[in-house]
Write an enzyme that holds these catalytic residues in place. Structure first.
Site, PDB file in Angstrom:
ATOM      1  N   SER A   1       5.225  -5.267   1.691  1.00  0.00           N
ATOM      2  CA  SER A   1       5.111  -6.441   2.548  1.00  0.00           C
ATOM      3  C   SER A   1       5.765  -6.666   3.774  1.00  0.00           C
ATOM      4  CB  SER A   1       4.715  -7.735   1.698  1.00  0.00           C
ATOM      5  OG  SER A   1       6.143  -7.982   1.266  1.00  0.00           O
TER       6      SER A   1
ATOM      7  N   SER B   1       8.931  -4.043  -1.638  1.00  0.00           N
ATOM      8  CA  SER B   1       8.403  -4.600  -0.100  1.00  0.00           C
ATOM      9  C   SER B   1       9.638  -4.471   0.830  1.00  0.00           C
ATOM     10  CB  SER B   1       8.145  -5.928  -0.175  1.00  0.00           C
ATOM     11  OG  SER B   1       6.842  -6.285  -0.398  1.00  0.00           O
TER      12      SER B   1
ATOM     13  N   LYS C   1      12.260 -11.694   8.008  1.00  0.00           N
ATOM     14  CA  LYS C   1      10.857 -11.634   7.481  1.00  0.00           C
ATOM     15  C   LYS C   1      10.370 -13.507   7.480  1.00  0.00           C
ATOM     16  CE  LYS C   1       8.121 -10.023   3.468  1.00  0.00           C
ATOM     17  NZ  LYS C   1       8.274  -9.423   2.131  1.00  0.00           N
TER      18      LYS C   1
HETATM   19  N1  GLN Z   1       3.477  -4.092  -3.114  1.00  0.00           N
HETATM   20  C1  GLN Z   1       3.829  -4.820  -3.948  1.00  0.00           C
HETATM   21  C2  GLN Z   1       3.044  -6.048  -4.274  1.00  0.00           C
HETATM   22  O1  GLN Z   1       1.999  -6.077  -3.765  1.00  0.00           O
HETATM   23  C3  GLN Z   1       5.380  -5.437  -3.660  1.00  0.00           C
HETATM   24  C4  GLN Z   1       5.277  -6.666  -3.040  1.00  0.00           C
HETATM   25  C5  GLN Z   1       6.793  -7.257  -2.672  1.00  0.00           C
HETATM   26  O2  GLN Z   1       7.761  -6.353  -3.138  1.00  0.00           O
HETATM   27  N2  GLN Z   1       6.803  -8.339  -2.211  1.00  0.00           N
HETATM   28  O3  GLN Z   1       3.280  -6.953  -5.054  1.00  0.00           O
END
Ligand code: GLN
Length: 478
Positions: A152, A176, A77
């Protein structure tokens, strides 16, 4: 044609001379170019990977020696630093920035002879649930290109889903890794907080962030975890607990104890088909001799608000360093006052969602509101930690959906950030309490999309989590 099933089978092919690392590398480069429109990768390290693959083939033929990840092709990532490669957290503010060191996790993969194939698209600074908040544009879900891959770590999920690499790394601050795994029909593991060093991981919310793994086979995921986990002098929050040999301890040899929350499985926001599938799985597990009980839990509605107060607070502090002075995006405008210069760099460099979170975080930390929001959210976190600890005295896992719905349509939730945040209801708990959690692709919805079962285990009990996941996935494939 080259075909990948598992690291073990790939290594057997290499040993038998039925495949080479170069063939594997070429296969994935071809796949990436054929499926470029999915927009999963940002940079692909073609030449460099082929050179390394050639060297690995020569080494193996000459010495017979193979590292534990010899020739295993992994995507990372775009929040993980890899020395001399660009890294930007999919943000304009880090445009043109090249990593000056490698993340510990990446170093450990390389030391076992992994091949890093490229970096993967994600939501800007890992903030989002759809991969639509990226400076590089959105990523398509390969199972239905009108739908999002989740976020994400959307690029990381699609890279594995669409066969663009063998395994990939993401980061999980509130789901994420698990949620995109759920949306894409693959497995995603978030280890315990402190299991894998965060050194070289661009921070979103430091007391929540954890590197996670995407794959299709539990033994492969277990192997990657085993290699990356453990003490690191560059991250004081990483645990120095001994790292079990996860990959060779996948046989459970016992029945498990599962807990579930009525409020979670009968939540009004939950797609009833998902609720039913999980209840049926609970019955099936009971019939197989496992213990499955409902346990009381009355904190569900506080979880998402506490998560968004605490993570935005941490983000507002973590992202203060991006000011355009030493590196990253800088406004082309000249002759600005210092304050104007900072303002322009940050206003032009950050996207809408990141700005929203910096403002939210700054607000909840401001003197007049600190106690009303930040202190309260910390109290909720503490309550959740004690509640979870007490559940894990009597149970091995808490079972939940990963997401209340299957993959959204592209654009569907972008106009309503609150609705988007609320969809994180099942994943953020594990990050608030620091427990490991996994999403395993067990189900298929009548709308054609896959969805997963989420299991959370006690802190540092990845062994049981991987064992049960292996059991459930093996049962599914017979
Ligand atoms: N959807 C969650 C957020 O927007 C998770 C993000 C993450 O785990 N980096 O914060």
């Amino acid at each position: 044609m080259f075909q990948f099933h598992s690291v073990e089978q790939y290594h057997a092919q290499l040993r038998a001379g039925h495949a080479t690392c170069v063939q594997a590398a070429e296969h994935y480069l071809q796949q990436i170019s054929d499926k470029q429109h999915l927009n999963a990768f940002i940079d692909v390290y073609s030449e460099e990977m082929l050179t390394r693959a050639r060297a690995l083939d020569e080494q193996r033929l000459a010495t017979g020696k193979m590292g534990r990840l010899h020739g295993v092709i992994i995507g990372i990532k775009d929040v993980l630093c890899y020395k001399n490669h660009r890294v930007s957290a999919s943000s304009r503010i880090l445009q043109g920035y090249t990593a000056i060191y490698s993340a510990t996790a990446v170093e450990r993969l390389l030391a076992e002879e992994a091949l890093i194939i490229g970096n993967l698209n994600c939501d800007e600074f890992a903030m989002g649930s759809t991969n639509e908040n990226s400076a590089y544009g959105n990523v398509l879900n390969a199972l239905d290109e009108t739908r999002v891959p989740g976020g994400s770590s959307g690029g990381s999920a699609v890279a594995v889903q669409a066969g663009l690499c063998m395994l990939s790394l993401g980061s999980d601050t509130g789901g994420s890794v698990r949620q995109p795994a759920d949306f894409c029909g693959i497995t995603g593991l978030k280890p315990s907080y402190g299991r894998i060093s965060r050194y070289g991981l661009i921070a979103y919310a430091s007391s929540f962030d954890q590197i996670g793994i995407f794959g299709t086979q539990i033994p492969d995921i277990a192997l990657l975890l085993e290699i990356m986990a453990g003490a690191d002098e560059y991250d004081s929050t990483v645990s120095d607990k001994a790292v079990p040999a996860y990959a060779t301890q996948l046989e459970p040899g016992r029945k498990f104890r599962f807990a579930f929350f009525d409020a979670a499985l009968n939540h009004p926001g939950l797609d009833p088909e998902i609720g039913t599938a999980i209840k049926e799985k609970a019955d099936e597990l009971r019939q197989q001799g496992h213990q499955v009980d409902e346990v009381p839990f009355d904190l569900l509605e506080y979880i998402v608000p506490a998560y968004y107060v605490l993570t935005t607070a941490e983000a507002s502090s973590n992202l203060a360093r991006f000011d355009g002075v030493k590196y990253g995006y800088r406004t082309p405008e000249k002759n600005l006052s210092l304050t104007e210069f900072y303002k322009k760099n940050r206003s032009e460099g950050f996207g809408v969602e990141v700005k929203r979170r910096i403002m939210l975080g700054t607000f909840v930390l401001s003197a007049g509101y600190y106690d009303a929001y930040f202190t309260r959210a910390q109290k909720v976190r503490q309550l959740l930690c004690s509640k979870t600890a007490s559940i894990f005295q009597s149970y091995d896992f808490i079972m939940m959906p990963t997401s209340p719905v299957t993959a959204f349509k592209t654009g569907e939730k972008m106009g309503d950030p609150i609705a988007m945040y609320l969809a994180d209801i099942y994943t953020v708990m594990a990050n608030l309490v620091g427990c490991p959690a996994i999403s395993i692709p067990l189900f298929q919805h009548s709308n054609g999309m896959p969805f997963g079962l989420q299991l959370m285990a006690n802190r540092f009990d990845e062994v049981s989590l991987l064992q049960v996941s292996n059991l459930l996935l093996q049962a599914k494939s017979v």
